[in-house]
Write an enzyme that holds these catalytic residues in place. Structure first.
Site, PDB file in Angstrom:
ATOM      1  N   ASP A  55      53.385  41.227  54.413  1.00 48.63           N
ATOM      2  CA  ASP A  55      54.627  40.444  54.390  1.00 48.63           C
ATOM      3  C   ASP A  55      54.535  39.155  55.200  1.00 48.63           C
ATOM      4  OD1 ASP A  55      55.819  42.487  52.831  1.00 48.63           O
ATOM      5  OD2 ASP A  55      56.111  43.642  54.658  1.00 48.63           O
TER       6      ASP A  55
ATOM      7  N   LYS B 130      52.322  35.658  51.805  1.00 45.43           N
ATOM      8  CA  LYS B 130      51.163  35.310  50.972  1.00 45.43           C
ATOM      9  C   LYS B 130      51.587  34.849  49.582  1.00 45.43           C
ATOM     10  CE  LYS B 130      49.441  39.434  51.567  1.00 45.43           C
ATOM     11  NZ  LYS B 130      50.348  39.970  52.580  1.00 45.43           N
TER      12      LYS B 130
ATOM     13  N   GLY C 269      54.604  43.426  47.448  1.00 43.71           N
ATOM     14  CA  GLY C 269      55.813  42.750  46.978  1.00 43.71           C
ATOM     15  C   GLY C 269      55.672  41.292  47.348  1.00 43.71           C
ATOM     16  N   HIS C 270      55.235  40.488  46.406  1.00 43.53           N
ATOM     17  CA  HIS C 270      54.971  39.078  46.698  1.00 43.53           C
ATOM     18  C   HIS C 270      56.124  38.239  46.175  1.00 43.53           C
ATOM     19  CE1 HIS C 270      50.391  39.969  47.079  1.00 43.53           C
ATOM     20  NE2 HIS C 270      51.114  40.513  48.026  1.00 43.53           N
TER      21      HIS C 270
ATOM     22  N   GLN D  24      48.960  43.294  51.180  1.00 42.06           N
ATOM     23  CA  GLN D  24      49.070  43.891  52.514  1.00 42.06           C
ATOM     24  C   GLN D  24      48.379  42.970  53.543  1.00 42.06           C
ATOM     25  OE1 GLN D  24      47.740  46.266  49.857  1.00 42.06           O
ATOM     26  NE2 GLN D  24      49.891  46.286  49.395  1.00 42.06           N
TER      27      GLN D  24
HETATM   28  P1  IMP Z   1      51.130  52.647  50.961  1.00 43.52           P
HETATM   29  O1  IMP Z   1      50.273  51.451  50.792  1.00 43.52           O
HETATM   30  O2  IMP Z   1      52.294  52.688  50.039  1.00 43.52           O
HETATM   31  O3  IMP Z   1      50.326  53.921  50.970  1.00 43.52           O
HETATM   32  O4  IMP Z   1      51.781  52.574  52.434  1.00 43.52           O
HETATM   33  C1  IMP Z   1      51.004  52.670  53.622  1.00 43.52           C
HETATM   34  C2  IMP Z   1      51.571  51.751  54.699  1.00 43.52           C
HETATM   35  O5  IMP Z   1      51.347  50.402  54.320  1.00 43.52           O
HETATM   36  C3  IMP Z   1      53.078  51.884  54.930  1.00 43.52           C
HETATM   37  O6  IMP Z   1      53.353  51.648  56.289  1.00 43.52           O
HETATM   38  C4  IMP Z   1      53.649  50.777  54.084  1.00 43.52           C
HETATM   39  O7  IMP Z   1      54.911  50.357  54.523  1.00 43.52           O
HETATM   40  C5  IMP Z   1      52.595  49.712  54.279  1.00 43.52           C
HETATM   41  N1  IMP Z   1      52.531  48.757  53.162  1.00 43.52           N
HETATM   42  C6  IMP Z   1      51.997  48.964  51.938  1.00 43.52           C
HETATM   43  N2  IMP Z   1      52.086  47.865  51.186  1.00 43.52           N
HETATM   44  C7  IMP Z   1      52.677  46.932  51.944  1.00 43.52           C
HETATM   45  C8  IMP Z   1      53.024  45.568  51.720  1.00 43.52           C
HETATM   46  O8  IMP Z   1      52.773  44.984  50.668  1.00 43.52           O
HETATM   47  N3  IMP Z   1      53.643  44.928  52.762  1.00 43.52           N
HETATM   48  C9  IMP Z   1      53.870  45.543  53.944  1.00 43.52           C
HETATM   49  N4  IMP Z   1      53.562  46.805  54.193  1.00 43.52           N
HETATM   50  C10 IMP Z   1      52.967  47.500  53.202  1.00 43.52           C
HETATM   51 MG    MG Z   2      55.450  41.899  50.818  1.00 46.44          MG
END
Ligand code: IMP
Ligand code: MG
Length: 406
Positions: free
Chosen positions: A13, A16, A40-41, A208
């Site tokens: 977040d 990007k 979530g971009h 991420q």
């Molecule tokens: P997962 O990727 O859904 O397995 O989540 C694992 C961890 O990564 C959690 O703490 C999520 O909130 C975090 N996470 C996954 N994708 C994102 C992202 O795009 N932005 C921020 N945090 C993320």
């Molecule tokens: Mg995001």
């Protein structure tokens, strides 16, 4: 222009999506290489907000859209995203046949596993990402091309039944997935090489952030793919020389969604203000993001790990609403002061941040050229991180961006 890898330097977040949208004009294609619909971009254009989970953020600039082998692909999410976009987006898209699929099984599994973890839940996005990468490592689930070639699900039926997915539901899912992906599937690695051999260039869009990297982040509170620059080439199946230079993206404060240690977290007060002003709510899950001061100890680690020399700084406008500005320059770790994130990482929840108060950005106006207060702040960051800040973002709109270098 050479290729470029846009990499998040924090816990995701960082902005990007906006940076990729802004820069993609100079490239022929934008390629996703990691993660899946947990991303979530967000791109804001003329007051309209677009959130992309799988479609690369170059879509609004009419670029070729590539989804590389390292991505775990939820076809239902992709179908929904394409439905909302003009049909030209689909024509410009190629999905690598080696992408692992996310089926209803993995999504259910995500919920079951999180439930089992109880109070130490990771706080995943529930998009089935971890189970999908696990199924890939177990060599159980079909890749896109396997499904198109007629994958035999019989061996997996017991798994599916266990989490309550019926054979009929699975067959329906498989049929619509094949319909969606048949015309989209190709060899993204070869496509990247062809573009580059023809004198074109590709922008690689990371998802991420560095601190969520499976191996090098705050394990176990991480995602299940790799988020760092060195993953670009292996995830896509291209030589490292084609990944281009990394551009690190960092927000001028820190956020984190989900569980896990967060040394500079601000509970209440300024944290609430920043969450509100910065609209810090997850764009995939809607969850309020945890908010804290900028953590230079963590950021230096991310800069080093990615070999980043150039950085984009985002959300400067948000700190212009904060009267007192602090940044964390060191940790107090077991009574001693340290600047080594790596040493503190195994017990990150126990360190105490050491702060430096900076001249405030408070009241800075971002209508014309960058205000002096912002330039001073950027200069401070450049010295502390030993990088060049090439882009400053100070608002949601594409136009609220100042290019400071290339
Ligand atoms: P997962 O990727 O859904 O397995 O989540 C694992 C961890 O990564 C959690 O703490 C999520 O909130 C975090 N996470 C996954 N994708 C994102 C992202 O795009 N932005 C921020 N945090 C993320
Ligand atoms: Mg995001």
């Amino acid at each position: 222009m050479g290729n470029l890898s846009v990499i998040g330097l924090q816990w995701g977040d960082e902005g990007k999506g906006k940076v990729v949208d802004f820069l993609s004009g100079g490239f022929d294609a934008v390629a996703r290489f990691n993660g899946g619909s947990n991303a979530g971009h967000t791109v804001v254009l003329s007051g309209r907000k677009y959130t992309f989970h799988l479609v690369p953020s170059g879509v609004l600039k009419g670029k070729e859209l590539l989804i590389g082998a390292g991505v775990v692909l939820d076809p239902e999410v992709l179908a929904e995203e394409l439905r909302l976009l003009p049909s030209s987006a689909r024509r410009r898209m190629m999905v690598d046949g080696r992408c692992t699929l996310v089926s209803p099984l993995e999504k259910k599994f995500d919920a079951v596993l999180e439930g089992m973890r109880g109070s130490s839940a990771i706080g995943t996005t529930m998009r089935g990402i971890g189970p999908a990468y696990a199924m890939r490592a177990l060599r159980l689930s079909p890749r896109v091309s396997d499904l198109i070639d007629g994958f035999e699900f019989r061996n997996l039926e017991r798994f599916y039944k266990k989490v309550g997915v019926s054979s009929e539901a699975l067959k329906g899912w498989a049929a619509s997935t094949v319909r969606l992906l048949k015309g989209l599937t190709g060899d993204v690695a070869s496509r990247v090489e062809t573009i580059c051999n023809g004198g074109g260039s590709v922008l690689f869009e990371g998802s991420q952030g560095t601190l969520l990297d499976l191996l090098h982040g705050s394990y176990p509170y991480v995602t299940s793919s790799h988020t760092i620059a060195s993953y670009v080439s292996s995830a896509l199946g291209i030589p490292p020389s084609l990944a281009g230079d990394p551009l690190g993206v960092a927000k001028c404060y820190t956020t984190r969604v989900g569980g896990g240690p967060f040394p500079t977290e601000l509970k209440g007060g300024v944290g609430d203000l920043v969450r509100k002003v910065g609209n810090e709510f997850g764009s995939t899950t809607g969850r309020p993001r945890r908010v804290g001061w900028l953590d230079l100890v963590a950021l230096r680690y991310a800069v080093k790990l990615n070999g980043v020399k150039k950085v984009a700084i985002t959300k400067l406008d948000v700190l212009s609403k904060v009267k007192e500005l602090k940044v964390c320059t060191a940790y107090k770790d077991d009574g001693t002061e340290t600047t080594s994130f790596q040493k503190s990482l195994p017990h990150l929840g126990d360190v105490r941040p050491v702060y430096e108060s900076l001249g405030p950005l408070y009241g800075a106006e971002f209508r014309g050229p960058l205000p002096r207060k912002a330039k001073d702040f950027i200069g401070f960051l450049e010295r502390e991180l030993n990088v060049q800040v090439v882009l400053a973002s100070h608002g949601d709109e594409r136009s609220s961006t100042t290019q400071l270098g290339s």
